[in-house]
Every structure is written in C-alpha cells, then in structure tokens.
Design an enzyme around this catalytic site. Structure first.
Site, short mmCIF file in Angstrom:
data_model
loop_
_atom_site.label_atom_id
_atom_site.label_comp_id
_atom_site.label_asym_id
_atom_site.label_seq_id
_atom_site.Cartn_x
_atom_site.Cartn_y
_atom_site.Cartn_z
N SER A 150 0.86 -1.19 0.00
CA SER A 150 0.00 0.00 0.00
C SER A 150 0.89 1.23 0.00
O SER A 150 1.98 1.22 0.59
CB SER A 150 -0.85 -0.04 1.27
OG SER A 150 -1.08 1.26 1.77
N TYR A 164 -0.30 -0.87 10.23
CA TYR A 164 -0.56 -1.43 8.88
C TYR A 164 0.56 -0.99 7.94
O TYR A 164 1.15 -1.79 7.22
CB TYR A 164 -1.92 -0.93 8.43
CG TYR A 164 -2.30 -1.13 6.97
CD1 TYR A 164 -2.72 -2.37 6.51
CD2 TYR A 164 -2.29 -0.05 6.07
CE1 TYR A 164 -3.11 -2.54 5.17
CE2 TYR A 164 -2.69 -0.20 4.75
CZ TYR A 164 -3.09 -1.45 4.30
OH TYR A 164 -3.49 -1.61 2.99
N1 LIG Z 1 -8.78 -1.36 -0.75
C1 LIG Z 1 -7.89 -0.38 -0.65
O1 LIG Z 1 -8.21 0.81 -0.66
C2 LIG Z 1 -6.44 -0.73 -0.55
C3 LIG Z 1 -5.50 0.31 -0.58
C4 LIG Z 1 -4.16 -0.03 -0.54
C5 LIG Z 1 -3.76 -1.34 -0.45
N2 LIG Z 1 -4.70 -2.33 -0.38
C6 LIG Z 1 -4.23 -3.72 -0.28
O2 LIG Z 1 -4.86 -4.52 -1.26
C7 LIG Z 1 -5.01 -5.86 -0.78
C8 LIG Z 1 -6.44 -6.32 -0.95
O3 LIG Z 1 -7.29 -5.45 -0.21
P1 LIG Z 1 -8.87 -5.48 -0.37
O4 LIG Z 1 -9.30 -4.09 -0.15
O5 LIG Z 1 -9.24 -6.17 -1.61
O6 LIG Z 1 -9.27 -6.37 0.90
P2 LIG Z 1 -10.65 -7.08 1.26
O7 LIG Z 1 -10.78 -7.00 2.74
O8 LIG Z 1 -11.77 -6.58 0.42
O9 LIG Z 1 -10.40 -8.61 0.84
C9 LIG Z 1 -9.35 -9.31 1.33
C10 LIG Z 1 -9.66 -10.78 1.54
O10 LIG Z 1 -8.57 -11.30 2.30
C11 LIG Z 1 -9.06 -12.29 3.16
N3 LIG Z 1 -8.14 -12.50 4.28
C12 LIG Z 1 -7.95 -11.70 5.35
N4 LIG Z 1 -7.09 -12.29 6.21
C13 LIG Z 1 -6.73 -13.47 5.66
C14 LIG Z 1 -5.90 -14.53 6.08
N5 LIG Z 1 -5.28 -14.49 7.27
N6 LIG Z 1 -5.74 -15.61 5.27
C15 LIG Z 1 -6.39 -15.68 4.08
N7 LIG Z 1 -7.24 -14.71 3.65
C16 LIG Z 1 -7.39 -13.61 4.43
C17 LIG Z 1 -10.41 -11.76 3.61
O11 LIG Z 1 -11.25 -12.81 4.09
C18 LIG Z 1 -10.93 -11.07 2.34
O12 LIG Z 1 -11.81 -11.91 1.61
C19 LIG Z 1 -4.52 -5.84 0.66
O13 LIG Z 1 -3.18 -6.28 0.72
C20 LIG Z 1 -4.62 -4.37 1.05
O14 LIG Z 1 -3.72 -4.04 2.07
C21 LIG Z 1 -6.04 -2.06 -0.44
C1 LIG Z 2 -1.45 7.56 0.13
C2 LIG Z 2 -2.89 7.20 -0.24
C3 LIG Z 2 -2.97 7.14 -1.74
C4 LIG Z 2 -3.36 5.89 0.34
C5 LIG Z 2 -2.48 4.99 0.78
C6 LIG Z 2 -2.89 3.78 1.35
C7 LIG Z 2 -4.15 3.43 1.52
C8 LIG Z 2 -4.49 2.16 2.21
O1 LIG Z 2 -5.52 2.12 2.85
O2 LIG Z 2 -3.71 1.20 2.16
C9 LIG Z 2 -5.21 4.25 0.96
O3 LIG Z 2 -6.37 4.25 1.67
C10 LIG Z 2 -4.80 5.64 0.42
O4 LIG Z 2 -5.47 6.66 1.02
#
Ligand SMILES: NC(=O)c1ccc[n+]([C@@H]2O[C@H](COP(=O)([O-])OP(=O)(O)OC[C@H]3O[C@@H](n4cnc5c(N)ncnc54)[C@H](O)[C@@H]3O)[C@@H](O)[C@H]2O)c1
Ligand SMILES: CC(C)C1=CC=C(C(=O)O)[C@@H](O)[C@H]1O
Length: 250
Positions: A150, A164
């Site tokens: 992220s 996180y």
């Molecule tokens: N959504 C955002 O705005 C955002 C921003 C930045 C980064 N991310 C990253 O993107 C990735 C996906 O995020 P998302 O928003 O799709 O998440 P989400 O919560 O919608 O889906 C994630 C899935 O992971 C599963 N999960 C959680 N813990 C687990 C475990 N211990 N073992 C196996 N499965 C597990 C959950 O059951 C869920 O179905 C993550 O790594 C998140 O940190 C998301």
């Molecule tokens: C910096 C910004 C674009 C941003 C970083 C990380 C996130 C996260 O939840 O992992 C976002 O929600 C987002 O605001």
C-alpha cells in the site's frame, strides 16, 4: 506456434485473500490469461464462491482456503494445490486487511495486540507462503512472486494506520531481499503499491487526490499483477510499482 504475449496458459497461480475485492480481480485477470488459479481465502465459503464465479465463466479455478498467518495451514494448502493442479508458478500475496478489519487508531491509542494482526498478516503471511512455495519454484527453475502493498508504506498519513503501514513497509524490504536471493534461479519478486481503491467508499477522496480522478479497481490491480506475473517481465525484479492514479509521484 508461439503463445500470445502475456499468456499464462499452462501455469498455476495462487492468489491469497482472493475471495473478494482486489484479490478476486487479480485471480480473474490471471485466469483470463490462461492460468489455473487457486483462490485462497480465510473464509472457505468465500473462496469457494469466488472459484465457482470463475469456473462458471469457463475459467480454470479451484478454492484453496487457509489462514495465511498459520504456517502449517499454508503448507497443507500448497500441498493440496500441487496435488490437484500442479506446482505453483505464480504466487500473489494479496491478503492484507485483517479479518478483524483495519481498526483505524492513532498509534498512541493502539495496543501491541492491534499491531500483531497487521504484522502477522502482511509480513508473516507473505513470508510463510514464500518459505513454503519458493523451494518448488527453485526446483522447477521458474517462478513469479508479486506482493500487494500500500502507498502507506512510503507516505505518512494521519488516518490511524501506522502499524498497517509498518507491516507493508516490512513486506517491501522482504521482497527486495528475496529477489536478490532468487534472481539466479529463474524467479522474480516484485510488489504493487496500491493507493485509493474503489471498494472502500473512497471515490470522493480519489476524485480530489488523483490525477486520474477515480479510485482504482480490481481490474487495474489485475493488469499490474499480470505484467509482473508474465514470462515477458523476466528482467524485472526487486521493484515496487505504484498503482495510485497519480496521487503520489515521488
Ligand atoms: N482497498 C484499498 O483501498 C487498498 C489500498 C491499498 C492497499 N490495499 C491492499 O490490497 C489488498 C487487498 O485489499 P482489499 O481491499 O481487496 O481487501 P478485502 O478486505 O476486500 O479482501 C481481502 C480478503 O482477504 C481475506 N483474508 C484476510 N485475512 C486473511 C488470512 N489471514 N488468510 C487468508 N485470507 C485472508 C479476507 O477474508 C478477504 O476476503 C490488501 O493487501 C490491502 O492491504 C487495499
Ligand atoms: C497515500 C494514499 C494514496 C493511500 C495509501 C494507502 C491506503 C491504504 O488504505 O492502504 C489508501 O487508503 C490511500 O489513502
């Protein structure tokens, strides 16, 4: 005949946390490129529903439920995938939001237990799976690993996500070292760093903060992963690609 560019035909991909959200988008993209995709999720019914959604479209997918923070469960899952569809060629570590949620809290108001959930998932979840999967990749002389991180790993934010962010930064440090240790063995290890995505009710924020004024989608993430996962990206390793609509440019 040569395969089309970016084809993943004949390859097996494992995507963690793929029962919904970004992970499901990644799984669908890899399956559309021809891979057989193992859909991991903590919730078995979510993994099964996602796998069924793909197979109903004629894509190749199986459910691979397991808690990625549990090393033994990951070992069993990998063995089962291997038995069903073959060795894992592509591993995408996407699970990163704990099942207990983000629990937004200012750092000084958070507890060691709060930090543990993030470190266990984003750092140990990634390391567990790499420790289990990489030996098979080395044996076969080929592998592609992609970690989903992220933008919070590099940008300070006042949102109450310090632990996180620290766990995501740890993952970036880890993949660079794994890349250094495996580059001579046909394995690449990279990360995609996501900004504001469209599954967290953040369209308005994204409109204000991104040069491309919208939140990112699972399809955007799938396309980024598809590049790192391709045979064509064989000279790209140890890298972090920001996928953020231009919200951060340095
Ligand atoms: N959504 C955002 O705005 C955002 C921003 C930045 C980064 N991310 C990253 O993107 C990735 C996906 O995020 P998302 O928003 O799709 O998440 P989400 O919560 O919608 O889906 C994630 C899935 O992971 C599963 N999960 C959680 N813990 C687990 C475990 N211990 N073992 C196996 N499965 C597990 C959950 O059951 C869920 O179905 C993550 O790594 C998140 O940190 C998301
Ligand atoms: C910096 C910004 C674009 C941003 C970083 C990380 C996130 C996260 O939840 O992992 C976002 O929600 C987002 O605001």
């Amino acid at each position: 005949m040569n395969s089309p560019l970016f084809s993943l035909e004949g390859q097996v991909a494992l995507v963690t946390g793929a029962g919904r959200g970004m992970g499901l988008g990644i799984a669908e993209t890899l399956a559309r490129l021809g891979a057989t995709v193992a859909i991991n999720d903590y919730y078995p019914e979510r993994a099964q529903a996602a796998a069924a959604q793909l197979t109903e479209q004629g894509l190749k997918a199986i459910a691979a439920p397991a808690d990625v923070t549990d090393y033994q469960a990951v070992e069993l899952m990998a063995r089962d995938i291997e038995k069903q569809v073959g060795g894992i060629d592509i591993f995408v570590s996407n699970a990163g939001v704990p099942v207990t949620g983000m629990g937004y809290k200012k750092f000084i108001e958070s507890s060691r237990d709060d930090w543990q959930d993030f470190i266990n998932l984003n750092l140990f979840g990634l390391m567990n799976a790499c420790h289990v999967i990489v030996p098979g990749m080395i044996e076969r002389g080929y592998g592609r690993i992609v970690a989903i991180t992220s933008e919070s790993w590099r940008a300070g934010l006042p949102m109450g996500i310090a632990a996180y962010a620290a766990s995501k930064a740890g993952a970036v440090g880890f993949i660079r070292h794994l890349a250094a240790e495996t580059g001579r063995k046909g394995i690449t290890v990279n990360a995609l760093s996501l900004g504001t995505m469209n599954n967290w009710d953040s369209e308005e924020l994204a409109k204000k903060t991104c040069f491309v004024p919208r939140a990112g989608s699972p399809q955007d993430v799938g396309a980024g992963v598809a590049y790192f996962a391709s045979r064509e990206a064989s000279w790209v390793t140890g890298q972090v690609l920001p996928l953020n609509g231009g919200s951060l440019t340095a």
